[in-house]
Design an enzyme around this catalytic site. Structure first.
Site, PDB file in Angstrom:
ATOM      1  N   THR A   1       2.277 -12.619   2.667  1.00  0.00           N
ATOM      2  CA  THR A   1       1.604 -13.165   1.500  1.00  0.00           C
ATOM      3  C   THR A   1       2.313 -14.452   1.092  1.00  0.00           C
ATOM      4  O   THR A   1       3.268 -14.872   1.756  1.00  0.00           O
ATOM      5  CB  THR A   1       1.572 -12.127   0.354  1.00  0.00           C
ATOM      6  OG1 THR A   1       0.653 -12.557  -0.653  1.00  0.00           O
ATOM      7  CG2 THR A   1       2.950 -11.882  -0.244  1.00  0.00           C
TER       8      THR A   1
ATOM      9  N   GLN B   1       2.211  -5.933  -3.183  1.00  0.00           N
ATOM     10  CA  GLN B   1       2.450  -5.979  -1.736  1.00  0.00           C
ATOM     11  C   GLN B   1       3.774  -5.281  -1.374  1.00  0.00           C
ATOM     12  O   GLN B   1       4.158  -4.338  -2.054  1.00  0.00           O
ATOM     13  CB  GLN B   1       2.397  -7.424  -1.218  1.00  0.00           C
ATOM     14  CG  GLN B   1       0.999  -8.027  -1.239  1.00  0.00           C
ATOM     15  CD  GLN B   1       0.702  -8.873  -2.441  1.00  0.00           C
ATOM     16  OE1 GLN B   1       1.570  -9.412  -3.114  1.00  0.00           O
ATOM     17  NE2 GLN B   1      -0.558  -8.997  -2.768  1.00  0.00           N
TER      18      GLN B   1
ATOM     19  N   GLY C   1       1.893   2.997  -2.585  1.00  0.00           N
ATOM     20  CA  GLY C   1       1.681   3.878  -3.732  1.00  0.00           C
ATOM     21  C   GLY C   1       2.476   3.460  -4.950  1.00  0.00           C
ATOM     22  O   GLY C   1       2.821   4.291  -5.788  1.00  0.00           O
ATOM     23  N   LYS C   2       2.740   2.147  -5.068  1.00  0.00           N
ATOM     24  CA  LYS C   2       3.543   1.647  -6.195  1.00  0.00           C
ATOM     25  C   LYS C   2       2.879   1.923  -7.531  1.00  0.00           C
ATOM     26  O   LYS C   2       3.539   2.268  -8.503  1.00  0.00           O
ATOM     27  CB  LYS C   2       3.792   0.142  -6.021  1.00  0.00           C
ATOM     28  CG  LYS C   2       4.630  -0.225  -4.812  1.00  0.00           C
ATOM     29  CD  LYS C   2       4.833  -1.712  -4.702  1.00  0.00           C
ATOM     30  CE  LYS C   2       3.564  -2.458  -4.394  1.00  0.00           C
ATOM     31  NZ  LYS C   2       2.945  -2.108  -3.089  1.00  0.00           N
TER      32      LYS C   2
ATOM     33  N   ASP D   1       2.640  14.767   1.882  1.00  0.00           N
ATOM     34  CA  ASP D   1       1.643  15.796   2.172  1.00  0.00           C
ATOM     35  C   ASP D   1       0.759  15.450   3.356  1.00  0.00           C
ATOM     36  O   ASP D   1       0.214  16.338   4.014  1.00  0.00           O
ATOM     37  CB  ASP D   1       0.770  16.035   0.939  1.00  0.00           C
ATOM     38  CG  ASP D   1       0.132  14.747   0.430  1.00  0.00           C
ATOM     39  OD1 ASP D   1       0.884  13.796   0.122  1.00  0.00           O
ATOM     40  OD2 ASP D   1      -1.101  14.693   0.350  1.00  0.00           O
TER      41      ASP D   1
ATOM     42  N   GLY E   1     -10.971  -3.116   1.221  1.00  0.00           N
ATOM     43  CA  GLY E   1     -11.880  -2.186   1.877  1.00  0.00           C
ATOM     44  C   GLY E   1     -11.619  -2.074   3.367  1.00  0.00           C
ATOM     45  O   GLY E   1     -12.354  -1.396   4.095  1.00  0.00           O
ATOM     46  N   ARG E   2     -10.556  -2.735   3.827  1.00  0.00           N
ATOM     47  CA  ARG E   2     -10.230  -2.686   5.257  1.00  0.00           C
ATOM     48  C   ARG E   2      -9.454  -1.413   5.588  1.00  0.00           C
ATOM     49  O   ARG E   2      -8.626  -0.955   4.806  1.00  0.00           O
ATOM     50  CB  ARG E   2      -9.381  -3.905   5.659  1.00  0.00           C
ATOM     51  CG  ARG E   2     -10.141  -5.213   5.598  1.00  0.00           C
ATOM     52  CD  ARG E   2      -9.282  -6.390   6.038  1.00  0.00           C
ATOM     53  NE  ARG E   2      -8.260  -6.718   5.059  1.00  0.00           N
ATOM     54  CZ  ARG E   2      -7.436  -7.755   5.161  1.00  0.00           C
ATOM     55  NH1 ARG E   2      -7.514  -8.556   6.210  1.00  0.00           N
ATOM     56  NH2 ARG E   2      -6.528  -7.987   4.236  1.00  0.00           N
TER      57      ARG E   2
ATOM     58  N   ARG F   1       3.488 -29.029  -7.112  1.00  0.00           N
ATOM     59  CA  ARG F   1       3.440 -29.544  -8.480  1.00  0.00           C
ATOM     60  C   ARG F   1       2.055 -30.093  -8.840  1.00  0.00           C
ATOM     61  O   ARG F   1       1.917 -31.037  -9.599  1.00  0.00           O
ATOM     62  CB  ARG F   1       4.533 -30.597  -8.714  1.00  0.00           C
ATOM     63  CG  ARG F   1       5.937 -30.083  -8.440  1.00  0.00           C
ATOM     64  CD  ARG F   1       6.997 -31.118  -8.713  1.00  0.00           C
ATOM     65  NE  ARG F   1       6.919 -32.254  -7.832  1.00  0.00           N
ATOM     66  CZ  ARG F   1       7.391 -32.281  -6.584  1.00  0.00           C
ATOM     67  NH1 ARG F   1       8.006 -31.209  -6.083  1.00  0.00           N
ATOM     68  NH2 ARG F   1       7.268 -33.352  -5.844  1.00  0.00           N
TER      69      ARG F   1
ATOM     70  N   ALA G   1      -3.887  -7.855  -4.520  1.00  0.00           N
ATOM     71  CA  ALA G   1      -3.214  -6.552  -4.523  1.00  0.00           C
ATOM     72  C   ALA G   1      -4.073  -5.557  -5.281  1.00  0.00           C
ATOM     73  O   ALA G   1      -4.763  -5.913  -6.227  1.00  0.00           O
ATOM     74  CB  ALA G   1      -1.844  -6.666  -5.193  1.00  0.00           C
ATOM     75  N   GLY G   2      -4.013  -4.298  -4.874  1.00  0.00           N
ATOM     76  CA  GLY G   2      -4.733  -3.251  -5.582  1.00  0.00           C
ATOM     77  C   GLY G   2      -3.848  -2.048  -5.791  1.00  0.00           C
ATOM     78  O   GLY G   2      -3.339  -1.480  -4.829  1.00  0.00           O
ATOM     79  N   HIS G   3      -3.613  -1.681  -7.052  1.00  0.00           N
ATOM     80  CA  HIS G   3      -2.809  -0.499  -7.351  1.00  0.00           C
ATOM     81  C   HIS G   3      -3.741   0.599  -7.859  1.00  0.00           C
ATOM     82  O   HIS G   3      -4.444   0.424  -8.852  1.00  0.00           O
ATOM     83  CB  HIS G   3      -1.733  -0.837  -8.381  1.00  0.00           C
ATOM     84  CG  HIS G   3      -0.657  -1.722  -7.821  1.00  0.00           C
ATOM     85  ND1 HIS G   3       0.354  -2.256  -8.593  1.00  0.00           N
ATOM     86  CD2 HIS G   3      -0.435  -2.160  -6.561  1.00  0.00           C
ATOM     87  CE1 HIS G   3       1.144  -2.989  -7.818  1.00  0.00           C
ATOM     88  NE2 HIS G   3       0.679  -2.945  -6.592  1.00  0.00           N
TER      89      HIS G   3
ATOM     90  N   ASP H   1       0.821  -1.231   0.000  1.00  0.00           N
ATOM     91  CA  ASP H   1       0.000   0.000   0.000  1.00  0.00           C
ATOM     92  C   ASP H   1       0.846   1.269   0.000  1.00  0.00           C
ATOM     93  O   ASP H   1       0.386   2.328   0.443  1.00  0.00           O
ATOM     94  CB  ASP H   1      -0.946   0.034   1.220  1.00  0.00           C
ATOM     95  CG  ASP H   1      -1.747  -1.246   1.364  1.00  0.00           C
ATOM     96  OD1 ASP H   1      -2.384  -1.639   0.376  1.00  0.00           O
ATOM     97  OD2 ASP H   1      -1.727  -1.841   2.455  1.00  0.00           O
TER      98      ASP H   1
ATOM     99  N   SER I   1       6.519  12.271  -3.500  1.00  0.00           N
ATOM    100  CA  SER I   1       5.129  12.354  -3.944  1.00  0.00           C
ATOM    101  C   SER I   1       4.336  13.151  -2.908  1.00  0.00           C
ATOM    102  O   SER I   1       4.402  12.873  -1.711  1.00  0.00           O
ATOM    103  CB  SER I   1       4.531  10.952  -4.099  1.00  0.00           C
ATOM    104  OG  SER I   1       3.171  11.035  -4.442  1.00  0.00           O
TER     105      SER I   1
END
Length: 436
Positions: free
Chosen positions: A246, A231, A21-22, A340, A309-310, A150, A45-47, A19, A420
């Site tokens: 993970t 991640q 900001g990749k 910021d 959403g956590r 396998r 994962a969510g970017h 998380d 950033s």
């Protein structure tokens, strides 16, 4: 300075617990590359990318997809839920993106997440009670388990329907027996799975190819390539806070095995870190703030997981953990995000060591029980009230911000190459561009 005779192959990894900001940083650098290769993880994962106020959340497709001239590749190290991938493709096309199907390549050696993987993931978490790992329940772990045992199914197995059917039927003989005895659940129907996955493949096969070969050809042609991780370092299955990790290698070394390239082609490894620390789910978190300052970071930083959403746990910057990330990944530079968010705090702290049973620890302990009892050793410096979200030049930054950045650079022994100061594309100060 890179010349036309030399290509750049850059790995971007999370330097904390994910998380960081990749996605935003990958999107920024993709203006200079020919391809972006995702090398591990799954749709856990969510970017998040924000361009002209419009938010795009990607789970499997690399963060270069917003640029029409960039090829996006899903490497063999990724585990793919084909249903989720198709939805992602459909959503992008509905927005006028991914107009050219050649822009997306899926490795024929990438493993598939099957329905029984997702069911097993969810049932295990339910049974674990208070000892949950905190998985997303999307089948990532069980898919990697089958890969290592396998017993996995890859995209190339779908090429011949009879082979795919035989594999599914053989696997389900034992799987259904286990589900029935251990969890008292209904068995999976092999025919239904085979039909649905062959249907997915009919829609996806135009994207399937050999990512390793494609990347190799780009490198031979002196093209710039970016390898995108999901991640973060502290969630790596080998080097993270095990077992609260993970199921893949999130560190830079995973880029080679997960994309099919050798280490000699890599020119830079950039770590992404927030100016503070966050963590989603269970596990130790030495600098966690369970007070008003923690709430301030949580609310101002919009710290809610884009995939789960956590709400993210928040704390001060942990330089011990970052030093671990520098060593494990061989970081050559650091991109510092969400600076910021710290604006408005009277004082800012950062952790430079841990205290454990009266001893000072300067390295991240492997033993989870030790880490859980570690207390952060803090240094403090004055904060700043300036709104830095519109600052685009380093010399225009408040002195307190530059001091904070310098402390981080000195402690870690690597340069901060980017600052950033907001979620939008362009809210950045690039100090050193790895592709220029």
């Amino acid at each position: 300075m890179l010349t036309n005779e030399r290509m750049a192959c850059v790995i971007i990894v999370g330097a904390q617990w994910g998380d960081e900001g990749k996605g935003k940083i990958v999107d920024l650098f993709t203006q200079s590359v020919s391809a972006v290769v995702r090398f591990q993880g799954g749709n856990n994962a969510g970017h998040t990318l924000v361009v002209n106020g419009e938010k795009t959340v990607l789970h499997l497709i690399p963060s270069g997809i917003l640029r029409d001239n960039v090829t996006c590749m899903i490497g063999n190290g990724v585990v793919v839920d084909p249903e989720i991938l198709l939805k992602e493709i459909t959503n992008l096309k509905a927005r006028g993106l991914l107009k050219n199907d050649a822009q997306l390549v899926i490795s024929d050696q990438a493993h598939l997440i099957m329905p029984y993987h997702k069911k097993l993931d969810q049932l295990r978490e339910e049974r674990s009670g208070s000892k949950k790992i905190g998985t997303t329940g999307r089948g990532i772990g069980p898919a990697y388990e089958d890969k290592m045992a396998r017993k996995g199914i890859r995209f190339c197995d779908l090429e011949i329907p009879e082979v795919f059917q035989e594999k599914v039927e053989n696997l389900l003989k034992r799987r259904n027996e286990r589900f029935s005895k251990m969890f008292n659940t209904e068995p999976f129907d092999a025919a239904i799975i085979v039909k649905s996955y062959l249907g997915f493949y009919q829609e996806l096969k135009k994207y399937v190819g050999n990512v390793s070969v494609n990347v190799s050809e780009l490198i031979k042609s002196k093209k710039h390539v970016l390898f995108e991780g999901a991640q973060g370092t502290s969630l790596d299955v080998d080097h993270g806070t095990y077992p609260f990790v993970t199921s893949s290698n999130t560190v830079a070394g995973g880029a080679m095995s997960g994309a099919g390239v050798g280490p000699t082609v890599i020119t830079d490894v950039i770590g992404i870190a927030k100016a503070y620390t966050t963590r989603v789910g269970m596990g130790p978190f030495p600098t966690e703030l369970l007070n008003e300052e923690g709430k301030y970071l949580q609310e101002k930083g919009g710290e809610v997981g884009s995939t789960t959403g956590r709400t993210r746990r928040c704390g001060w910057l942990d330089l011990v953990g970052l030093k671990h990330a520098v060593r494990i990944n061989g970081l050559t530079g650091l991109a510092l995000t969400k600076l910021d968010v710290l604006s408005g705090l009277k004082n800012i702290k950062y952790c430079k060591a841990y205290s454990y049973n009266g001893k000072i620890l300067n390295e991240l302990p492997a033993n989870l029980h030790v880490l859980e009892k570690c207390e952060p050793v803090y240094e403090e410096l004055p904060g700043w009230n300036d709104d830095i979200s519109k600052v685009r030049k380093l010399e225009e930054m408040p002195a307190q911000v530059l001091k904070y950045v310098k402390i981080i650079e000195t402690f870690l022994g690597i340069p901060v190459i980017l600052l950033s100061v907001g979620p939008e594309r362009g809210q950045d100060i690039i100090i050193r561009h790895p592709f220029e």
